[in-house]
Scaffold this motif. Structure first.
Motif, PDB file in Angstrom:
ATOM      1  N   ALA A 212      -5.487  -6.837  -9.872  1.00 58.57           N
ATOM      2  CA  ALA A 212      -6.591  -7.367 -10.046  1.00 58.57           C
ATOM      3  C   ALA A 212      -6.689  -9.274  -9.889  1.00 58.57           C
ATOM      4  O   ALA A 212      -7.434  -9.907  -9.338  1.00 58.57           O
ATOM      5  N   ARG A 213      -5.608  -9.713 -10.602  1.00 56.56           N
ATOM      6  CA  ARG A 213      -5.175 -11.047 -10.679  1.00 56.56           C
ATOM      7  C   ARG A 213      -5.044 -11.761  -8.985  1.00 56.56           C
ATOM      8  O   ARG A 213      -5.604 -12.454  -8.752  1.00 56.56           O
ATOM      9  N   GLN A 218      -6.985 -14.094  -3.831  1.00 61.12           N
ATOM     10  CA  GLN A 218      -7.264 -13.758  -2.450  1.00 61.12           C
ATOM     11  C   GLN A 218      -8.600 -13.911  -2.078  1.00 61.12           C
ATOM     12  O   GLN A 218      -8.828 -14.616  -0.953  1.00 61.12           O
ATOM     13  N   THR A 219      -9.510 -13.615  -3.065  1.00 67.82           N
ATOM     14  CA  THR A 219     -11.053 -13.740  -2.759  1.00 67.82           C
ATOM     15  C   THR A 219     -11.744 -15.283  -3.290  1.00 67.82           C
ATOM     16  O   THR A 219     -12.785 -15.286  -3.116  1.00 67.82           O
ATOM     17  N   ARG A 238      -9.362  -0.610  -0.045  1.00 71.14           N
ATOM     18  CA  ARG A 238      -8.656  -1.695   0.986  1.00 71.14           C
ATOM     19  C   ARG A 238      -7.545  -2.240   0.269  1.00 71.14           C
ATOM     20  O   ARG A 238      -6.547  -2.390   0.914  1.00 71.14           O
ATOM     21  N   PHE A 239      -7.898  -3.045  -0.757  1.00 74.15           N
ATOM     22  CA  PHE A 239      -6.784  -3.901  -1.411  1.00 74.15           C
ATOM     23  C   PHE A 239      -5.865  -2.915  -1.892  1.00 74.15           C
ATOM     24  O   PHE A 239      -4.472  -3.566  -1.758  1.00 74.15           O
ATOM     25  N   ALA A 240      -5.860  -1.928  -2.472  1.00 77.42           N
ATOM     26  CA  ALA A 240      -4.885  -0.866  -3.018  1.00 77.42           C
ATOM     27  C   ALA A 240      -3.967  -0.469  -2.017  1.00 77.42           C
ATOM     28  O   ALA A 240      -2.773  -0.261  -1.896  1.00 77.42           O
ATOM     29  N   ALA A 252       7.835 -10.770  -3.687  1.00 72.40           N
ATOM     30  CA  ALA A 252       8.480 -11.923  -4.415  1.00 72.40           C
ATOM     31  C   ALA A 252       8.119 -13.342  -4.439  1.00 72.40           C
ATOM     32  O   ALA A 252       7.844 -14.072  -5.269  1.00 72.40           O
ATOM     33  N   GLY A 253       7.197 -13.583  -3.258  1.00 73.91           N
ATOM     34  CA  GLY A 253       6.920 -15.093  -2.824  1.00 73.91           C
ATOM     35  C   GLY A 253       5.445 -15.247  -3.459  1.00 73.91           C
ATOM     36  O   GLY A 253       4.902 -16.199  -3.453  1.00 73.91           O
ATOM     37  N   ILE A 254       4.848 -14.300  -4.206  1.00 69.93           N
ATOM     38  CA  ILE A 254       3.378 -14.309  -4.710  1.00 69.93           C
ATOM     39  C   ILE A 254       3.478 -14.600  -6.088  1.00 69.93           C
ATOM     40  O   ILE A 254       3.998 -13.899  -7.099  1.00 69.93           O
ATOM     41  N   ARG A 255       3.015 -15.898  -6.470  1.00 71.21           N
ATOM     42  CA  ARG A 255       3.187 -16.117  -7.728  1.00 71.21           C
ATOM     43  C   ARG A 255       2.386 -15.586  -8.835  1.00 71.21           C
ATOM     44  O   ARG A 255       2.461 -15.635  -9.842  1.00 71.21           O
ATOM     45  N   ASP A 256       1.223 -15.181  -8.403  1.00 70.48           N
ATOM     46  CA  ASP A 256       0.162 -14.293  -9.225  1.00 70.48           C
ATOM     47  C   ASP A 256       0.808 -12.852  -9.657  1.00 70.48           C
ATOM     48  O   ASP A 256       0.077 -12.382 -10.577  1.00 70.48           O
TER      49      ASP A 256
END
Length: 505
Positions: A212-213, A218-219, A238-240, A252-256
């Protein structure tokens, strides 16, 4: 630990399949505030599917964490301590041996929850923190997934499945395609998932919070509060589906997403995707409250359970930060007259939120005048409240912003405005204007507003200032009352004089 007001802290130690956590709450109440919160990711259940046993390194890390937790509990002088263990300790061959070691370390008995009890406590966590919950609660841990039907305070149709993130990785050998087959086979055994059609799905657990974070980022969502974050089922699906095709390296590059969650997020997304397809809920709603909060809720008296968690939290904040909590309650009654016919009529939920806003109306008074608006807005918008959805939270934040900044400065609140409809925005402005006018007469002190009521009379909004309050009339009072009257489409009239004169006019 001396807290005053006869409040005694309570601690919950939660030994989960992935994490071991200590939370010390201020007291046992309808809106408990955490005094201390620490989590250690131990991975106890990492190898249960393949070996049937708790991971040796996980056991070592867990026991070390529990030694520290005992020291902290002693340091905080917490006498009331609840210790629970979930799927990993319940299902592993060496679970009893580990529990015995953990009890020696903590010096306390540990309640190893059954799958049904785990589901019920997770559901009670949802009940305690989401107003009028109606849907399915799903608690995804490291070792298991618990699903349970929640309708108000009534619970039914509970099941536990071996679909926790770590366990699914182990059982599938790290193969997402095989994991999908395992998930579908488990869901096929449950014949009541269709009861969730068109209702909410309350997602509990760190993996789903991480998902969810990422969705919030993203939104470009205007709030960072996780609790009660709502995603439509279509968007969540869609997101899942997008995330469950990602590898750890691509995440790995996604800080969230923390490094500790990267390996489980694709599997948590996979479980959510397959569940949405089976259940067909209307929305996915994130609940940060789960079995720990459900355990606390289960310990409360029936009288305490019936209290509104939002109003209790707002009252606590008013006692801590406002000049007079009695004045805040008087403001609830004073504004009642504004929101009944022939004025803008409100629903029970709108009234509930208005009363919450009244309790929060004066919490920013100690801040510098130049910053009261933005500080109050941020405190409410990002506060540790439960029992309110995000549009309701935005409404509360906007009312305290307008109360401090007036009705002309919208730039700092613009992102929050996106979360409310036009009617809610207008109600926030009316209430903010009412706070500004009332404060000019009451000066945030009790005993004034009950004797200076407002009322509708034809096309006029009347404010009575009888003796001995007649000298409180002034230019600023008139300006602020005129702004309020304009918002409710009435002409302002301040009646100054004795009660007899007011009644005869």
């Amino acid at each position: 630990m001396a807290l005053g007001n006869d409040r005694a802290p309570i601690a919950v130690v939660d030994i989960g399949s992935n994490s071991v956590r200590l939370i010390v709450y201020e007291d046992e109440s309808r809106a408990p505030a955490p005094l201390f919160n620490e989590k250690v990711l131990c991975g106890l259940g990492r190898t249960i599917a393949s070996s049937g046993r708790l991971a040796a390194d996980g056991v070592s890390r867990a026991l070390r964490a529990l030694r520290r937790f005992r020291a902290l509990i002693d340091q905080l002088e917490v006498a009331n301590v609840e210790v629970i263990a979930t799927a990993a300790a319940r299902d592993a061959e060496n679970g009893p041996e580990f529990i015995a070691q953990a009890e020696r370390v903590l010096g306390r008995n540990i309640n190893v929850l059954s799958g049904t009890m785990e589901a019920e406590l997770a559901a009670l966590g949802v009940v305690s923190g989401i107003y009028a919950a109606d849907g399915f609660a799903g608690d995804l841990g490291g070792g298991s997934l618990e699903l349970i039907d929640v309708r108000g305070g009534r619970l039914s149709d509970a099941v536990t499945m071996p679909l926790g993130g770590l366990r699914l990785i182990d059982a599938s050998g790290g193969n997402l395609k095989k994991a999908r087959e395992i998930v579908d086979a488990e869901f096929a055994k449950v014949d009541w998932l269709e009861k969730g059609r068109g209702r909410d799905f309350y997602a509990i657990g760190g993996t789903w919070r991480a998902l969810a974070r990422l969705h919030m980022t993203q939104t470009n969502y205007p709030l960072s509060v996780m609790h009660n974050y709502r995603i439509s089922a279509e968007d969540a699906l869609r997101f899942a589906a997008l995330l469950d095709h990602q590898s750890q390296s691509s995440l790995a590059g996604i800080r969230d997403i923390s490094s500790a969650r990267r390996e489980t997020v694709p599997y948590g997304a996979l479980v959510l995707e397959r569940l949405i397809k089976q259940m067909k809920p209307r929305s996915v709603v994130i609940s940060v409250l789960g079995i720990r909060e459900g355990l606390l809720y289960s310990l409360l008296s029936e009288e305490e359970r019936q209290k509104d968690p939002l109003l209790e939290a707002c009252a606590n904040l008013a006692r801590q930060r406002s000049r007079s909590v009695a004045n805040a309650y008087e403001l609830c009654n004073w504004t009642d007259a504004l929101f009944r016919a022939p004025g803008p009529v409100e629903t029970p939920e709108q009234k509930r939120l208005r009363h919450a806003a009244c309790l929060l109306s004066d919490i920013g008074w100690r801040a510098h005048p130049d910053y009261r608006g933005v500080q109050s807005l941020n405190l409410v918008a990002h506060g540790d409240f439960v029992g309110v959805d995000h549009p309701g939270r935005a409404f509360l934040a906007l009312t305290v912003y307008y109360r401090n900044e007036g009705l002309v400065k919208d730039e700092l609140s613009q992102k929050l405005v996106e979360l409310v409809d036009k009617d809610t925005l207008k109600r926030a402005r009316i209430l903010g204007a009412a706070f500004r006018a009332a404060h000019m007469v009451s000066a945030a002190m009790p005993g004034v507003l009950p004797n200076t009521p407002v009322s509708y009379e034809g096309n006029r909004l009347i404010w009575a200032l009888p003796e001995p309050y007649s000298n409180l009339d002034g230019e600023r009072v008139e300006r602020r009352f005129k702004a309020l009257a304009n918002l409710v489409d009435r002409e302002p009239e301040i009646r100054v004089g004795t009660p007899f004169q007011l009644a005869a006019s």
